[in-house]
Write a protein that holds these residues in place. Structure first.
Motif, PDB file in Angstrom:
ATOM      1  N   GLY A  65       0.858  -1.109  -0.091  1.00 30.86           N
ATOM      2  CA  GLY A  65       0.026   0.066   0.074  1.00 30.86           C
ATOM      3  C   GLY A  65       0.885   1.377   0.013  1.00 30.86           C
ATOM      4  O   GLY A  65       0.484   2.128  -0.745  1.00 30.86           O
ATOM      5  N   ARG A 105       2.304   1.886  -3.527  1.00 33.16           N
ATOM      6  CA  ARG A 105       1.427   2.644  -4.430  1.00 33.16           C
ATOM      7  C   ARG A 105       1.061   3.669  -4.114  1.00 33.16           C
ATOM      8  O   ARG A 105       1.196   4.709  -4.996  1.00 33.16           O
ATOM      9  N   ARG A 106       1.428   4.425  -2.603  1.00 33.72           N
ATOM     10  CA  ARG A 106       0.985   5.782  -2.265  1.00 33.72           C
ATOM     11  C   ARG A 106       2.321   6.463  -3.058  1.00 33.72           C
ATOM     12  O   ARG A 106       2.085   7.931  -3.345  1.00 33.72           O
ATOM     13  N   THR A 131      -6.816  -0.127  -5.756  1.00 32.97           N
ATOM     14  CA  THR A 131      -6.627  -0.919  -4.858  1.00 32.97           C
ATOM     15  C   THR A 131      -6.194  -2.350  -5.102  1.00 32.97           C
ATOM     16  O   THR A 131      -6.387  -3.117  -4.096  1.00 32.97           O
ATOM     17  N   LEU A 158      -4.405  -5.225  -2.705  1.00 24.78           N
ATOM     18  CA  LEU A 158      -4.102  -4.645  -1.569  1.00 24.78           C
ATOM     19  C   LEU A 158      -4.786  -5.472  -0.575  1.00 24.78           C
ATOM     20  O   LEU A 158      -5.958  -5.881  -0.827  1.00 24.78           O
ATOM     21  N   GLY A 161      -4.806  -1.925   3.626  1.00 27.99           N
ATOM     22  CA  GLY A 161      -4.236  -1.156   2.729  1.00 27.99           C
ATOM     23  C   GLY A 161      -5.225  -0.360   1.711  1.00 27.99           C
ATOM     24  O   GLY A 161      -5.092   0.661   1.292  1.00 27.99           O
ATOM     25  N   ARG A 162      -6.489  -1.423   1.623  1.00 29.95           N
ATOM     26  CA  ARG A 162      -7.492  -0.656   0.715  1.00 29.95           C
ATOM     27  C   ARG A 162      -8.211   0.388   1.249  1.00 29.95           C
ATOM     28  O   ARG A 162      -8.298   1.563   0.715  1.00 29.95           O
ATOM     29  N   ASN A 163      -8.421   0.214   2.460  1.00 32.09           N
ATOM     30  CA  ASN A 163      -9.105   1.167   3.344  1.00 32.09           C
ATOM     31  C   ASN A 163      -8.337   2.628   3.233  1.00 32.09           C
ATOM     32  O   ASN A 163      -8.812   3.883   3.114  1.00 32.09           O
ATOM     33  N   LEU A 220      -5.939   3.518   1.333  1.00 29.57           N
ATOM     34  CA  LEU A 220      -5.714   4.196   0.201  1.00 29.57           C
ATOM     35  C   LEU A 220      -7.077   4.912  -0.368  1.00 29.57           C
ATOM     36  O   LEU A 220      -6.958   6.089  -0.705  1.00 29.57           O
ATOM     37  N   PHE A 221      -8.090   4.303  -0.097  1.00 25.58           N
ATOM     38  CA  PHE A 221      -9.334   4.893  -0.404  1.00 25.58           C
ATOM     39  C   PHE A 221      -9.572   6.324   0.339  1.00 25.58           C
ATOM     40  O   PHE A 221     -10.044   7.063  -0.074  1.00 25.58           O
ATOM     41  N   SER A 226     -12.508   0.927 -11.283  1.00 31.23           N
ATOM     42  CA  SER A 226     -12.790  -0.387 -10.607  1.00 31.23           C
ATOM     43  C   SER A 226     -13.781  -1.220 -11.263  1.00 31.23           C
ATOM     44  O   SER A 226     -14.668  -0.944 -12.054  1.00 31.23           O
ATOM     45  N   ASP A 245     -16.723  -0.745  -3.583  1.00 34.42           N
ATOM     46  CA  ASP A 245     -15.708   0.290  -3.385  1.00 34.42           C
ATOM     47  C   ASP A 245     -16.209   1.645  -3.879  1.00 34.42           C
ATOM     48  O   ASP A 245     -16.270   2.698  -3.336  1.00 34.42           O
TER      49      ASP A 245
END
Ligand code: ADP
Ligand code: MG
Length: 287
Positions: free
Chosen positions: A148, A151-152, A172, A175, A179-181, A183-184, A202, A207
């Protein structure tokens, strides 16, 4: 200010037995300030479409117009369009290659003829925008970071170009839920600050529902539906027919209604659904 797609057709491997029409008759607009979701299952044309937005690919037919300029018409303006429309590819971390995070984020701006001071301040700002403490992260190797975090960093590399439009292709994917939460919520903040128009690609309805204010559903290279999340989810039967999942809560409402309940069918969050279901249960008890 907008990105307009006008009658777009895109064909892969034209003139061979492997010819694929990836996009056909696509008309859509990304308005400045939008938080737009493009949804569709694998192969529906999502990645192809967004690569047209900054002139990385050119359509076989139709036009892409970015802030009034037709992409590809003037080669000199293409560089400017690529900077205005920031594209974050799927699995962007594969493109990290420098020995430090700061150098990686500086890579794009280095090609813009900026002063070293300007580059440094852009790198710092971009890393802070995606939630990093600049001093802690800048000298680390990108390869020592979590999925994550990598990716950032890759997103920061695009932000350092100071785009007006930030386009994220399945950001995402791969992830874990944490990590998904994370990033979102960063993406939501980026949009919330008002500096970016965001397009989020997506294949997951769940999401997109919570984040965006407009949805475009691509199906077999065509725009199948367009609307607010509520307008789209109220058509959950159709979404299921074309093989797209609907948010679990929309699914529950759909099933209850099939069993004789009478609940609004455009609910996308759990709190609202709970209230409506309770209201319906009370109503049924009283009759
Ligand atoms: P998505 O991002 O929604 O999964 P894509 O835009 O990647 O969809 O693909 C749309 C269609 O174009 C699919 O049928 C896919 O197989 C085809 N396609 C994508 N990339 C290529 C390519 N490089 N060469 C040939 N066909 C491709
Ligand atoms: Mg794709």
């Amino acid at each position: 200010m907008s990105i307009i797609a006008e009658n777009i057709k895109y064909v892969y491997s034209e003139g061979t037995p492997f010819v694929t029409v990836a996009l056909d008759n696509v008309n859509m607009t990304v308005e400045k300030g939008d938080f737009l979701g493009i949804i569709g299952h694998t192969g529906s044309g999502k990645s192809t479409l967004i690569q047209l937005f900054n002139g990385l690919e050119m359509p076989a037919e139709g036009k892409i117009i970015v802030d009034g300029v037709s992409v590809g018409e003037d080669k000199k303006k293409l560089k400017n369009i690529r900077q205005t429309v920031g594209l974050v590819f799927q699995y962007p971390e594969y493109q990290l290659f420098e020995e430090t995070v700061a150098k990686d984020v500086a890579f794009g701006p280095l090609n813009l003829n900026l002063s070293q001071d300007e580059i440094n301040s852009r790198v710092k700002e971009a890393l802070e925008l995606v939630g990093f403490d600049y001093n802690k992260i800048k000298d680390l190797s990108p390869f020592d970071l979590s999925g994550g975090q990598k990716r950032r960093v890759a997103i920061a590399g695009v932000l350092a170009m100071k785009p007006d439009y930030l386009i994220l292709d399945e950001p995402t994917a791969g992830l874990d839920p944490a990590g998904r939460n994370e990033l979102f919520s960063q993406i939501k903040k980026l949009h919330g600050k008002g500096n970016f128009t965001v397009v989020l690609v997506s294949h997951s309805m769940e999401d997109i529902a919570k984040l965006v204010n407009k949805v475009i559903v691509l199906y077999k290279g065509k725009i199948h539906m367009k609307g607010t999340p509520k307008e789209i989810y109220s058509q959950s039967e159709e979404l299921k027919r074309i093989g797209l999942g609907v948010p679990q809560i929309a699914e529950i409402v759909l099933e209850l209604n099939k069993r004789g309940f009478n609940i609004k069918n455009d609910i996308i969050n759990v709190e609202e659904a709970t209230a409506e279901i309770l209201k319906e249960i009370r109503r049924r008890k009283n009759v």
